[in-house]
Design a protein around this motif. Structure first.
Motif, PDB file in Angstrom:
ATOM      1  N   LYS A  69       0.835  -1.207   0.000  1.00  0.00           N
ATOM      2  CA  LYS A  69       0.000   0.000   0.000  1.00  0.00           C
ATOM      3  C   LYS A  69       0.867   1.253   0.000  1.00  0.00           C
ATOM      4  CE  LYS A  69      -3.842   2.232   2.452  1.00  0.00           C
ATOM      5  NZ  LYS A  69      -4.840   2.107   3.544  1.00  0.00           N
ATOM      6  N   LEU A  70       1.933   1.248   0.787  1.00  0.00           N
ATOM      7  CA  LEU A  70       2.831   2.402   0.818  1.00  0.00           C
ATOM      8  C   LEU A  70       3.500   2.602  -0.536  1.00  0.00           C
ATOM      9  CD1 LEU A  70       4.497   1.933   4.318  1.00  0.00           C
ATOM     10  CD2 LEU A  70       2.791   3.647   3.677  1.00  0.00           C
ATOM     11  N   VAL A  71       3.871   1.528  -1.207  1.00  0.00           N
ATOM     12  CA  VAL A  71       4.465   1.639  -2.542  1.00  0.00           C
ATOM     13  C   VAL A  71       3.456   2.257  -3.514  1.00  0.00           C
ATOM     14  CG1 VAL A  71       5.380   0.347  -4.505  1.00  0.00           C
ATOM     15  CG2 VAL A  71       6.073  -0.267  -2.180  1.00  0.00           C
ATOM     16  N   MET A  72       2.211   1.798  -3.455  1.00  0.00           N
ATOM     17  CA  MET A  72       1.171   2.324  -4.337  1.00  0.00           C
ATOM     18  C   MET A  72       0.931   3.811  -4.102  1.00  0.00           C
ATOM     19  SD  MET A  72      -1.442  -0.894  -3.938  1.00  0.00           S
ATOM     20  CE  MET A  72      -2.753  -0.226  -4.956  1.00  0.00           C
ATOM     21  N   GLN A  73       1.085   4.232  -2.867  1.00  0.00           N
ATOM     22  CA  GLN A  73       0.862   5.629  -2.514  1.00  0.00           C
ATOM     23  C   GLN A  73       2.091   6.497  -2.742  1.00  0.00           C
ATOM     24  OE1 GLN A  73      -0.324   4.855   1.567  1.00  0.00           O
ATOM     25  NE2 GLN A  73      -2.478   5.306   1.086  1.00  0.00           N
ATOM     26  N   GLY A  74       3.182   5.885  -3.185  1.00  0.00           N
ATOM     27  CA  GLY A  74       4.416   6.629  -3.378  1.00  0.00           C
ATOM     28  C   GLY A  74       5.112   6.994  -2.094  1.00  0.00           C
ATOM     29  N   LYS A  75       4.828   6.244  -1.028  1.00  0.00           N
ATOM     30  CA  LYS A  75       5.382   6.555   0.289  1.00  0.00           C
ATOM     31  C   LYS A  75       6.392   5.521   0.777  1.00  0.00           C
ATOM     32  CE  LYS A  75       1.040   8.758   1.799  1.00  0.00           C
ATOM     33  NZ  LYS A  75      -0.070   8.693   2.772  1.00  0.00           N
ATOM     34  N   GLY A  76       6.614   4.471   0.009  1.00  0.00           N
ATOM     35  CA  GLY A  76       7.511   3.418   0.474  1.00  0.00           C
ATOM     36  C   GLY A  76       8.282   2.799  -0.669  1.00  0.00           C
ATOM     37  N   PRO A  77       9.424   2.171  -0.378  1.00  0.00           N
ATOM     38  CA  PRO A  77      10.268   1.562  -1.401  1.00  0.00           C
ATOM     39  C   PRO A  77       9.834   0.137  -1.729  1.00  0.00           C
ATOM     40  CG  PRO A  77      11.343   1.364   0.717  1.00  0.00           C
ATOM     41  CD  PRO A  77      10.060   2.110   0.969  1.00  0.00           C
ATOM     42  N   THR A  78      10.099  -0.273  -2.952  1.00  0.00           N
ATOM     43  CA  THR A  78       9.798  -1.657  -3.317  1.00  0.00           C
ATOM     44  C   THR A  78      10.726  -2.639  -2.610  1.00  0.00           C
ATOM     45  OG1 THR A  78      11.146  -1.303  -5.302  1.00  0.00           O
ATOM     46  CG2 THR A  78       8.755  -1.141  -5.556  1.00  0.00           C
ATOM     47  N   SER A  79      11.867  -2.167  -2.116  1.00  0.00           N
ATOM     48  CA  SER A  79      12.768  -3.054  -1.366  1.00  0.00           C
ATOM     49  C   SER A  79      12.079  -3.667  -0.159  1.00  0.00           C
ATOM     50  CB  SER A  79      14.014  -2.289  -0.897  1.00  0.00           C
ATOM     51  OG  SER A  79      14.842  -1.958  -1.979  1.00  0.00           O
ATOM     52  N   ALA A  80      11.102  -2.956   0.412  1.00  0.00           N
ATOM     53  CA  ALA A  80      10.379  -3.495   1.563  1.00  0.00           C
ATOM     54  C   ALA A  80       9.625  -4.764   1.190  1.00  0.00           C
ATOM     55  CB  ALA A  80       9.418  -2.448   2.115  1.00  0.00           C
ATOM     56  N   LEU A  81       9.166  -4.866  -0.044  1.00  0.00           N
ATOM     57  CA  LEU A  81       8.460  -6.063  -0.493  1.00  0.00           C
ATOM     58  C   LEU A  81       9.422  -7.240  -0.627  1.00  0.00           C
ATOM     59  CD1 LEU A  81       6.264  -4.373  -3.236  1.00  0.00           C
ATOM     60  CD2 LEU A  81       5.616  -4.887  -0.877  1.00  0.00           C
ATOM     61  N   VAL A  82      10.627  -6.961  -1.111  1.00  0.00           N
ATOM     62  CA  VAL A  82      11.641  -8.010  -1.225  1.00  0.00           C
ATOM     63  C   VAL A  82      12.019  -8.534   0.151  1.00  0.00           C
ATOM     64  CG1 VAL A  82      13.990  -8.513  -1.998  1.00  0.00           C
ATOM     65  CG2 VAL A  82      12.540  -6.983  -3.347  1.00  0.00           C
ATOM     66  N   GLU A  83      12.222  -7.615   1.089  1.00  0.00           N
ATOM     67  CA  GLU A  83      12.586  -8.012   2.458  1.00  0.00           C
ATOM     68  C   GLU A  83      11.472  -8.833   3.104  1.00  0.00           C
ATOM     69  OE1 GLU A  83      12.590  -7.934   6.709  1.00  0.00           O
ATOM     70  OE2 GLU A  83      11.206  -6.744   5.486  1.00  0.00           O
ATOM     71  N   THR A  84      10.240  -8.415   2.908  1.00  0.00           N
ATOM     72  CA  THR A  84       9.109  -9.149   3.482  1.00  0.00           C
ATOM     73  C   THR A  84       9.015 -10.551   2.894  1.00  0.00           C
ATOM     74  OG1 THR A  84       7.848  -7.132   3.902  1.00  0.00           O
ATOM     75  CG2 THR A  84       6.602  -9.176   3.736  1.00  0.00           C
ATOM     76  N   GLN A  85       9.142 -10.644   1.584  1.00  0.00           N
ATOM     77  CA  GLN A  85       9.052 -11.951   0.938  1.00  0.00           C
ATOM     78  C   GLN A  85      10.142 -12.891   1.434  1.00  0.00           C
ATOM     79  OE1 GLN A  85       6.607 -12.952  -0.765  1.00  0.00           O
ATOM     80  NE2 GLN A  85       7.355 -14.870  -1.631  1.00  0.00           N
ATOM     81  N   GLN A  86      11.341 -12.377   1.634  1.00  0.00           N
ATOM     82  CA  GLN A  86      12.437 -13.211   2.134  1.00  0.00           C
ATOM     83  C   GLN A  86      12.181 -13.657   3.567  1.00  0.00           C
ATOM     84  OE1 GLN A  86      15.676 -10.480   1.396  1.00  0.00           O
ATOM     85  NE2 GLN A  86      16.161 -11.384  -0.585  1.00  0.00           N
ATOM     86  N   ARG A  87      11.711 -12.730   4.395  1.00  0.00           N
ATOM     87  CA  ARG A  87      11.505 -13.034   5.813  1.00  0.00           C
ATOM     88  C   ARG A  87      10.349 -13.999   6.024  1.00  0.00           C
ATOM     89  NH1 ARG A  87       8.667  -9.802   8.692  1.00  0.00           N
ATOM     90  NH2 ARG A  87       9.084  -8.050   7.309  1.00  0.00           N
ATOM     91  N   MET A  88       9.400 -14.017   5.105  1.00  0.00           N
ATOM     92  CA  MET A  88       8.240 -14.892   5.235  1.00  0.00           C
ATOM     93  C   MET A  88       8.378 -16.157   4.402  1.00  0.00           C
ATOM     94  SD  MET A  88       6.396 -12.977   7.240  1.00  0.00           S
ATOM     95  CE  MET A  88       4.696 -13.510   7.145  1.00  0.00           C
ATOM     96  N   ALA A  89       9.586 -16.433   3.900  1.00  0.00           N
ATOM     97  CA  ALA A  89       9.771 -17.522   2.941  1.00  0.00           C
ATOM     98  C   ALA A  89       9.294 -18.865   3.470  1.00  0.00           C
ATOM     99  CB  ALA A  89      11.238 -17.607   2.529  1.00  0.00           C
ATOM    100  N   ASP A  90       9.463 -19.124   4.771  1.00  0.00           N
ATOM    101  CA  ASP A  90       9.091 -20.438   5.303  1.00  0.00           C
ATOM    102  C   ASP A  90       7.587 -20.650   5.360  1.00  0.00           C
ATOM    103  OD1 ASP A  90       9.096 -18.426   7.353  1.00  0.00           O
ATOM    104  OD2 ASP A  90       8.949 -20.002   8.864  1.00  0.00           O
TER     105      ASP A  90
END
Length: 636
Positions: A394-415
Motif C-alpha cells: 500500500k505504501l508503494v502504491m501511494q508513493g510513500k515506500g520503497p519496493t525493497s520493503a516487499l523483497v525483504e518481506t518476501q524473504q523473511r516470510m519464505a518459510d
C-alpha cells in the motif's frame, strides 16, 4: 473485521490492537515454535497454478437499486439476493480465473427489519450497527440472512441451491465463521437435535465457568453506549425499539473483551464475547497443546483431542462447522482468529479436515509474531498477509515506500509464504480508487501483478476492485473509502459491470472496462501458470545496485519450475515511463541451464515478444515500461 474505528484492549489475557499499532505479547496462544510449516495445504491445490479467491459481499452483489440514501431502508436502497448469482454471473466470475468464492455475510445476523412472520424475533437497533446490520454479529449459526432470500421462509434452501450452482461452475464455496463473538441477542430457530443455543445453559451467577458460553458481570445490567453527538441510531429515524435501552441482565462481556456494563461507542457493543475456557486471569481451563505438534499433521491433532474434555463452546463451533460442511460448504473464513486460543483451532480444524481433508481454512490474524503458531499449531491453511505484505505494498502504491520493503518481506516470510493470502482490497480495507488510499484504480495494476505472482499463496480479489469501485458516499454507519458492510447500498461501478444481469461490463466507461479485462487476463494467467507454484528469485537487489534507470519504483523477480520460466517486472510510477537493462544473475542462468546466446521471450500479460541475451553466463533483458505497466515474460 473492522468495527468502525478502533479495536480496544481485550478483557482476556493480552491485548489486541489494530494492525498499525505495535502488538503486545499475548498470553492466549501456545508458545512459538520454529518447526517447518505443514505442507498439507500446499498439496491440496493442483500445481498447475494458483488459487484465486473472489470475495463478494453477498448483500450488495446483485443489488441494482441506485438510490443510495444514507441510512436507507431495504425498500429505499434495495438488497442483493442469492438468486442474483445466476449462471451468467457465476460464469463471469469463473472467467476471471476464480477457483473459490467467499460469500461474505451469509449466516443470519442481527438486522433492523421485521421478519416476525417467519418466526424470527425482532432485533434491537440500539445494539446493531447500521440498518442492515454487521455480518459479524451472528444471530443464528444454523440459518442464513433472510434479506438474501427471495422467499425468507425458504432461505436455507435458496442458499443450498447457490452452493450447488457454484459447484456446477467448478468453484468452491467459503462462508464466514465468527468464533470470537455473537450478536447480543442470539437465537437459533434451526438447531439440530441435541444442540442448545449459546448461553442457554450458562450459570449467569458467576463471571466465569468453563462450560459457560459467555462471560458475565453478575448483579449488573447492561447499558447501551453513550452515543457521541455526531451519532444517532438509524440516523435519527424513529423506531419503537430505538429507545436507548437493551435488556440484558446480568451484563455480558462485549465482543472485544470489554468488561464494562456500558461499553464505549468504539467497543464492539453489538456483540458478546465467547468463552473458550480462558479464565478471566488469562489461564487455561483445557489441555495445552505440546509444542512438537507444530511438526504434526491434522490427523495427529485430531487424535490428540479424542480423549480430552473441552469447553462447551468448542463443541458448539465443531457442530456448526460440521453442519455447513454437510450442506456442501467447502471451507471457512475465520474472523479475528487471533482472539481465540490456538488450541481451539487445532481442535476445530482437525475435526473439519477429518470430514473434508481438502477444506479451505482462511483466518484473519494481524500479529505477525503469531503467524507461525496459527499455521503450524492451529492448522490454518491460510492467513491474511495484511500487516506484512499488504501494508508495505500500500505504501508503494501511494508513493510513500520503497519496493525493497516487499523483497525483504518476501524473504523473511519464505518459510510460510504459501500460507499467506495476498490481497489489495477486502471489506475492511479502503478501496484503491478512494482518495484516502491511492485515488486512482489504475495504481492497483502493478500492485496486483506483484501481489498475484510473487509467491505461491492464494490471491484474493474483492468484488468491484476490478472495475475501480471507489467506495465513496456516506452510507450511514459505514463511511466513505470502504464499501459499507452495515447498510443497504448499491455499488455503482459494480452495478455497471453487472449491466442488468448481462455481466458484460457494457455500461462501464472504456477505462473501467479495460481495467476489468486487465484483471481478468492477469488472474486467469496466474490460475494456470505452473511456474507460480515453483521457485522465486528476487532480481531487485542486483538491478538496484547496477546504477541503471531501475529504481525503488520498480520491482523485478523470476518465478520458475521445470515446466515454465517467467521474468516479471512492474513499474509503480504513474507519471513517466522507464527503460532499463534487466540483469539476470549468473546463479539464475545456471539454474535455468542456459548457454550463452539469445532466447525468445513472450509477454503473457500484454502480448508481444522480447529477448533474453546471455553473455558470459549473465542474462540481460531490455525492458520498457509505460506508467503503471508490468511485463510477465515467459522463456520460450
Amino acid at each position: 473485521m473492522r468495527k468502525l474505528t478502533t479495536i480496544l484492549t481485550l478483557g482476556l489475557a493480552g491485548s489486541l490492537l489494530l494492525a498499525c499499532s505495535p502488538a503486545p505479547e499475548p498470553t492466549i496462544t501456545a508458545k512459538s515454535v520454529d518447526a517447518a510449516a505443514d505442507s498439507t495445504a500446499a498439496q491440496q491445490h493442483d500445481a498447475s497454478g494458483k488459487v484465486v479467491l473472489y470475495q463478494v459481499f453477498t448483500r450488495l452483489f446483485g443489488n441494482t437499486n441506485t438510490s443510495n440514501t444514507p441510512w436507507g431502508t431495504l425498500e429505499q436502497n434495495g438488497v442483493g439476493k442469492f438468486a442474483d448469482f445466476t449462471p451468467q454471473a457465476l460464469s463471469a466470475i469463473k472467467a476471471m480465473g476464480v477457483s473459490h468464492i467467499w460469500y461474505t455475510g451469509v449466516p443470519h445476523h442481527a438486522l433492523v427489519r421485521d421478519y416476525t412472520a417467519y418466526g424470527i424475533s425482532h432485533d434491537d437497533p440500539d445494539v446493531i450497527k447500521g440498518r442492515a446490520g454487521s455480518p459479524y454479529a451472528v444471530k443464528d449459526y444454523y440459518n442464513v440472512n433472510p434479506d438474501l432470500a427471495t422467499d425468507p421462509a425458504n432461505r436455507l434452501a435458496e442458499f443450498e441451491a447457490l452452493i450447488a450452482r457454484t459447484h456446477q461452475h467448478d468453484m468452491k464455496v467459503l462462508i464466514d465463521i465468527v468464533p470470537n463473538h455473537v450478536a447480543r441477542q442470539y437465537q437459533s430457530l434451526a438447531n439440530p437435535t441435541g444442540v442448545s443455543d449459546f448461553g442457554a445453559n450458562d450459570d449467569t451467577s458467576v463471571e466465569y465457568a468453563r462450560d459457560n458460553n459467555f462471560y458475565y458481570v453478575p448483579g449488573s445490567a447492561f447499558a447501551v453506549p453513550a452515543w457521541p453527538d455526531s451519532y444517532k441510531v438509524l440516523g435519527g429515524d424513529t423506531h419503537p425499539a430505538a429507545d436507548g435501552t437493551f435488556a440484558e441482565n446480568p451484563a455480558k462481556w462485549t465482543g472485544n473483551g470489554s468488561r464494562a456494563t456500558q461499553p464505549a461507542f468504539d467497543d464492539w457493543y453489538e456483540t458478546v464475547k465467547i468463552n473458550y475456557g480462558v479464565k478471566p486471569d488469562g489461564s487455561y481451563d483445557f489441555a495445552s497443546l505440546p509444542s512438537d505438534y507444530a511438526d504434526k499433521d491434522w490427523r495427529a491433532h485430531y487424535a490428540f483431542w479424542q480423549d480430552k474434555e473441552v469447553p462447551d463452546s468448542w463443541l458448539k463451533f465443531r457442530d456448526i462447522t460440521q453442519y455447513w460442511l454437510a450442506k456442501g460448504v467447502d471451507g471457512f473464513r475465520y474472523d479475528m482468529a487471533e482472539m481465540v486460543p490456538v488450541e481451539f483451532w487445532s481442535y476445530l480444524n482437525s475435526h473439519i479436515k477429518q470430514t473434508n481433508p481438502n477444506a479451505f481454512l482462511l483466518a484473519e490474524v494481524y500479529q505477525p509474531h503469531l503467524y507461525r503458531d496459527y499455521i503450524r499449531l492451529g492448522k490454518m491453511d491460510y492467513l491474511y498477509d495484511k500487516v506484512e505484505f499488504y501494508d508495505n505494498l500500500k505504501l508503494v502504491m501511494q508513493g510513500k515506500g520503497p519496493t525493497s520493503a516487499l523483497v525483504e518481506t518476501q524473504q523473511r516470510m519464505a518459510d510460510i509464504e504459501h500460507h499467506m493470502l495476498h490481497f489489495l482490497e477486502n471489506h475492511d480495507e479502503q478501496r484503491i480508487a478512494a482518495p484516502e488510499f491511492a485515488g486512482d484504480a489504475r495504481k492497483g495494476k502493478p500492485a496486483m501483478v506483484v501481489s498475484a505472482t510473487i509467491s505461491t499463496s492464494p490471491t484474493m480479489l474483492y468484488f468491484g476492485q476490478d472495475v475501480g469501485e471507489p467506495g465513496d458516499g456516506d452510507a450511514g454507519f459505514g463511511k466513505a473509502s470502504r464499501t459499507t458492510i452495515f447498510d443497504y447500498w448499491g455499488v455503482p461501478q459494480h452495478q455497471k459491470w453487472m449491466n442488468n444481469g448481462k455481466f458484460d461490463g457494457a455500461a462501464l466507461d472504456s477505462e473501467s472496462l479495460a481495467l476489468h479485462h486487465y484483471y481478468k487476463k492477469l488472474l486467469s494467467f496466474t490460475a494456470n501458470a505452473p511456474a507460480l507454484m515453483g521457485d522465486y528469485v528476487e532480481l531487485h537487489s542486483v538491478n538496484l545496485a547496477a546504477g541503471t534507470s531501475y529504481s525503488e519504483q520498480q520491482l523485478a523477480f523470476a518465478r520458475y519450475n521445470e515446466q515454465q520460466k517467467l521474468i516479471i517486472a512492474s513499474h509503480f510510477n504513474s507519471d513517466s515511463s522507464v527503460s532499463f537493462a534487466l540483469t539476470l544473475p549468473a546463479e539464475l542462468i545456471s539454474q535455468w541451464q542456459l548457454a550463452d546466446g539469445q532466447y525468445p521471450l513472450s509477454d503473457k500479460l500484454n502480448g508481444g515478444e522480447n529477448t533474453l541475451q546471455v553473455a558470459s553466463g549473465v542474462g540481460t533483458v531490455a525492458v520498457q515500461l509505460a506508467p503503471l505497466a508490468s511485463v510477465i515474460l515467459e522463456l520460450q
